[in-house]
Design an enzyme around this catalytic site. Structure first.
Site, PDB file in Angstrom:
ATOM      1  N   HIS A 108      70.130  20.400  68.301  1.00 28.27           N
ATOM      2  CA  HIS A 108      71.105  19.764  67.981  1.00 28.27           C
ATOM      3  C   HIS A 108      70.794  19.146  66.444  1.00 28.27           C
ATOM      4  CE1 HIS A 108      74.284  16.566  68.571  1.00 28.27           C
ATOM      5  NE2 HIS A 108      73.552  15.576  68.104  1.00 28.27           N
ATOM      6  N   ASP A 144      73.367  16.327  75.136  1.00 26.47           N
ATOM      7  CA  ASP A 144      72.337  16.395  74.309  1.00 26.47           C
ATOM      8  C   ASP A 144      71.158  15.242  74.834  1.00 26.47           C
ATOM      9  OD1 ASP A 144      73.990  17.991  72.505  1.00 26.47           O
ATOM     10  OD2 ASP A 144      74.694  16.489  71.587  1.00 26.47           O
TER      11      ASP A 144
HETATM   12  C1  GRF Z   1      74.026  23.923  64.395  1.00 30.63           C
HETATM   13  O1  GRF Z   1      74.087  22.951  63.380  1.00 30.63           O
HETATM   14  C2  GRF Z   1      73.329  23.364  65.636  1.00 30.63           C
HETATM   15  O2  GRF Z   1      72.491  22.367  65.451  1.00 30.63           O
HETATM   16  C3  GRF Z   1      74.772  22.970  66.356  1.00 30.63           C
HETATM   17  O3  GRF Z   1      75.700  23.851  66.102  1.00 30.63           O
HETATM   18  C4  GRF Z   1      75.408  24.269  64.755  1.00 30.63           C
HETATM   19  C5  GRF Z   1      75.542  26.038  65.019  1.00 30.63           C
HETATM   20  O4  GRF Z   1      75.522  26.435  63.958  1.00 30.63           O
HETATM   21  N1  GRF Z   1      74.318  22.872  67.796  1.00 30.63           N
HETATM   22  P1  GRF Z   1      75.283  28.062  63.852  1.00 30.63           P
HETATM   23  O5  GRF Z   1      76.556  28.951  64.534  1.00 30.63           O
HETATM   24  O6  GRF Z   1      74.020  28.727  64.363  1.00 30.63           O
HETATM   25  O7  GRF Z   1      75.509  28.360  62.330  1.00 30.63           O
END
Ligand code: GRF
Length: 200
Positions: A108, A144
Site C-alpha cells: 500500500h 489495509d
Molecule cells: C501501487 O501503488 C500499490 O502500492 C497499490 O497499487 C499500485 C499498483 O501499481 N496497491 P502497479 O500495478 O504495481 O504498477
C-alpha cells in the site's frame, strides 16, 4: 514456495517481483498471475515471461462471490502457497481469506495505518504530512489493516503532486515488495498477532 500474484492494472510491482525472481532471489517461484481485468498489463507481463495467467472478469460470474470462488479454485489448482496482491483493486471477502488458508500479502502506498484506501498519495499531500511511504502487510478482513511486515518512508516535498509523490513511492515499492516476499517465502517472518518479527 509457489507464489501466486493478483493484479488489476499496469503491474509494475509484478514486474519488480519478476526481475528478482529471474535472478533466483525471490525465495520461491511465481507460478500464476490472475486478474479481475482482461486488459490488465500485468497479464501481458506474466505472459511475456511464460507465467501462467488468467483473467476473471466479473461479467463472467453471477456474483462477486462466484468470481472469488473461481479465483480461489484456480489458485489451488496451481498449488499456490503464498498469495501476493500487486495493485489488485478488489477487497477480498472474509470468506475468501478464511477459505484460502495461505498467507496473503499486499503493498500500500502510504505509511499505514495512515491513509488507507484509494488515493493514499493524494490523501497524504492533502493532509500535509512531511513523510509518507509504503507498507507491505498481511491482508486481513479490514481495509489495509493487517499486520505490517515492512515499511519505508519517503519525504513529501512542498512541490509534490499526487503523480510525483506516487512515482517516488513506487520506486521504493519496487525494492521493498520483492524483499518482503523473499522474507515471507523463505520463512524469515514470524507473526504473532499484530506483531511481525523479521528473523535474521
Ligand atoms: C501501487 O501503488 C500499490 O502500492 C497499490 O497499487 C499500485 C499498483 O501499481 N496497491 P502497479 O500495478 O504495481 O504498477
Amino acid at each position: 514456495m509457489r507464489i501466486g500474484v493478483l493484479a488489476s492494472g499496469r503491474g509494475s510491482n509484478l514486474q519488480a517481483l519478476i526481475e528478482v525472481w529471474k535472478q533466483g532471489m525471490l525465495g520461491g517461484d511465481i507460478v500464476a498471475v490472475g486478474s479481475d481485468r482482461e486488459d490488465a498489463l500485468a497479464l501481458q507481463r506474466a505472459q511475456d515471461v511464460g507465467i501462467l495467467n488468467q483473467a476473471f472478469p466479473l461479467r463472467n460470474y453471477a456474483t462477486r462471490d462466484k468470481q472469488e470462488e473461481a479465483i480461489l479454485h484456480w489458485l489451488r489448482e496451481q498449488g499456490v502457497e503464498l498469495l501476493v496482491l500487486a495493485g489488485f483493486m478488489r477487497v477480498l471477502s472474509q470468506e475468501f481469506l478464511q477459505a484460502c488458508q495461505i498467507p496473503v500479502i499486499n503493498i500500500h502506498p502510504s505509511l499505514l495505518p495512515a491513509f488507507q484506501g484509494l488515493h493514499a498519495q493524494r490523501q497524504a499531500i492533502e493532509y500535509g504530512v512531511k513523510l509518507s511511504g509504503c507498507t507491505v502487510h498481511y491482508v486481513d478482513e479490514g481495509l489495509d489493516s493487517g499486520p505490517i511486515i515492512l515499511q519505508e518512508a519517503v519525504v513529501v516535498l512542498p512541490e509534490d503532486t499526487e503523480a510525483s509523490l506516487s512515482d517516488r513511492i513506487l520506486e521504493v515499492e519496487h525494492r521493498i515488495y520483492p524483499e518482503a516476499v523473499r522474507l515471507v517465502a523463505s520463512g524469515q517472518v514470524r507473526r504473532q498477532g499484530r506483531i511481525v518479527e523479521i528473523l535474521c
